[in-house]
Design an enzyme around this catalytic site. Structure first.
Site, PDB file in Angstrom:
ATOM      1  N   TYR A 134      -3.001   0.477  10.566  1.00 47.33           N
ATOM      2  CA  TYR A 134      -3.118  -0.175   9.265  1.00 47.33           C
ATOM      3  C   TYR A 134      -1.851   0.078   8.438  1.00 47.33           C
ATOM      4  O   TYR A 134      -1.281  -0.837   7.855  1.00 47.33           O
ATOM      5  CB  TYR A 134      -4.339   0.331   8.509  1.00 47.33           C
ATOM      6  CG  TYR A 134      -4.344  -0.069   7.055  1.00 47.33           C
ATOM      7  CD1 TYR A 134      -4.699  -1.360   6.670  1.00 47.33           C
ATOM      8  CD2 TYR A 134      -3.960   0.831   6.051  1.00 47.33           C
ATOM      9  CE1 TYR A 134      -4.668  -1.749   5.338  1.00 47.33           C
ATOM     10  CE2 TYR A 134      -3.936   0.453   4.719  1.00 47.33           C
ATOM     11  CZ  TYR A 134      -4.292  -0.833   4.370  1.00 47.33           C
ATOM     12  OH  TYR A 134      -4.259  -1.209   3.045  1.00 47.33           O
ATOM     13  N   SER A 161       0.850  -1.189   0.000  1.00 51.88           N
ATOM     14  CA  SER A 161       0.000   0.000   0.000  1.00 51.88           C
ATOM     15  C   SER A 161       0.887   1.241   0.000  1.00 51.88           C
ATOM     16  O   SER A 161       2.018   1.213   0.513  1.00 51.88           O
ATOM     17  CB  SER A 161      -0.892   0.023   1.241  1.00 51.88           C
ATOM     18  OG  SER A 161      -1.597   1.242   1.338  1.00 51.88           O
TER      19      SER A 161
END
Length: 225
Positions: free
Chosen positions: A149, A137
């Site tokens: 996250y 990501s």
């Protein structure tokens, strides 16, 4: 030449499903692993039973992944690439008001599920001198205040680099795909001006189709808006 096979986790929707479509269009067999039996069956019906295999299971359960790998090998003969794509985010992203049980659930998928996927498929990849692809990501490439996250995706990027070093010793390759915001069910509301799942699928296929002399270790993919 024997048709190549791609094993995909998180395959029932979003990036995983679009990558299955792109791979099937490119002539690959696809083994589809996810928790949703109904969605997997629908995707197999779309792609054709000769080319696609539904493998319902939980990425946090090593036994489910080991069984899925065996089923894939029994059906298609070998596994040439693995796309460890399963992942989740958090409803409450920061530390102060976050839920530790939600953190554990996310880490079980984003970290342990990734490790289990690689462990379960490692022997098959060695046999084929195959390719491991991980969903990282943009959040794993920069610091975002308090983002747990994001920290889980930093793990993916670090582990992917480590695996690239290990796998090249026996002729394998490892790629981390690092997208920015993608319009998938990951978000509560549509993001039509952001990346689409097929954009990420094209990045995966670009890495897989690179000539044997080239190791594409990371693709950093961002929306233009």
């Amino acid at each position: 030449m024997t048709t190549k096979t791609l094993f995909i986790t998180g395959a029932s929707s979003g990036i995983g499903a679009e990558t299955a479509r792109a791979a099937a269009d490119a002539g690959w067999n696809v083994a589809l692993f996810a928790r949703s039996q109904d969605k997997l069956d629908a995707l197999v019906a779309e792609l054709g039973e000769a080319r696609a295999l539904a493998l319902p299971g939980d990425v946090t359960q090593m036994a489910d992944l080991e069984h899925a790998v065996r089923e894939t090998q029994a059906r298609f003969g070998q596994i040439n690439a693995v796309f460890a794509n399963a992942g989740r985010g958090l409803d409450t992203p920061g530390v102060a008001e976050g839920d530790p049980e939600e953190w554990r659930s996310m880490m079980d998928i984003n970290v342990m599920g990734l490790l289990f996927t690689v462990k379960a498929s490692y022997g098959a990849l060695q046999e084929s001198k195959g390719h491991l692809v991980l969903t990282g990501s943009a959040a794993g490439k920069r610091h975002i205040k308090g983002s747990i996250y994001g920290a889980s995706k930093w793990f993916v990027h670090g582990f992917g680099g480590n695996m690239a070093e290990e796998m090249r010793e026996w002729g394998g390759r490892c790629t981390v795909i690092a997208p920015g915001m993608v319009d998938t069910p990951f978000f509560d509301s549509p993001k039509p001006d952001k990346l689409q799942p097929e954009d990420v699928a094209h990045a995966v296929m670009h890495a897989l189709s690179a000539p044997a002399r080239a190791s594409v270790q990371e693709i950093f993919l961002m929306p233009t808006q």
